[in-house]
Design an enzyme around this catalytic site. Structure first.
Site, short mmCIF file in Angstrom:
data_model
loop_
_atom_site.label_atom_id
_atom_site.label_comp_id
_atom_site.label_asym_id
_atom_site.label_seq_id
_atom_site.Cartn_x
_atom_site.Cartn_y
_atom_site.Cartn_z
N CYS A 1 8.59 2.89 -3.74
CA CYS A 1 8.06 2.25 -2.53
C CYS A 1 7.55 0.85 -2.82
CB CYS A 1 6.94 3.09 -1.94
SG CYS A 1 7.54 4.61 -1.18
N HIS B 1 3.89 0.93 2.17
CA HIS B 1 2.65 1.63 2.50
C HIS B 1 1.50 1.02 1.71
CE1 HIS B 1 2.39 4.11 -1.21
NE2 HIS B 1 3.70 4.23 -1.10
#
Length: 142
Positions: free
Chosen positions: A112, A96
């Site tokens: 992430c 992301h």
């Protein structure tokens, strides 16, 4: 940063991703903190710098995965932030965009793979559900 990107283009570094066949594969090098995508033996996206999981139980896990969910804007319940260009590949871990400074080696994500805006948009356009993701190496300091 330039050294990390150059290292990611070297044959020995590319071989660590072990890509075979014509399918698109995204390679995440935790050691260099870089990512790139390969199809038919050629780099089709990147390499670019990324930020991955920090120490304290937030390390990005190594292994081979597939993107299984995408959303242009996903809400993170535990961290109460929006995750633009979200592409999940391992439970609650995925790619992301981040709006924070990505180049500070002391900072990290909660597992992430964080990307700058332009890189998140480009990866979104390149990958899709079912794309293979290979995560290898070891982030310095974790």
């Amino acid at each position: 940063m330039a050294r990390r990107l150059a290292a990611s283009l070297e044959a020995a570094e590319q071989a660590k991703c072990r890509v075979k066949g014509p399918a698109l594969t995204i390679c995440i090098d935790l050691t260099q903190q870089t990512a790139w995508a390969v199809r038919d033996g050629a780099v089709v996206w990147g390499p670019t710098v990324v930020r991955t999981g920090m120490r304290g139980g937030y390390q990005t896990p190594t292994g081979t995965y597939e993107i299984f969910r995408r959303a242009k804007r996903e809400w993170s319940v535990p961290y109460k932030v929006w995750l633009p260009y979200w592409q999940a590949f391992n439970g609650g871990i995925g790619f992301h965009e981040t709006t924070t400074y990505i180049h500070d080696g002391s900072l990290g994500s909660h597992g992430c793979v964080n990307l700058l805006h332009a890189d998140a948009v480009a990866l979104w356009s390149t990958a899709g559900v079912g794309t293979t993701v290979k995560v290898f190496g070891n982030r310095p300091g974790t």
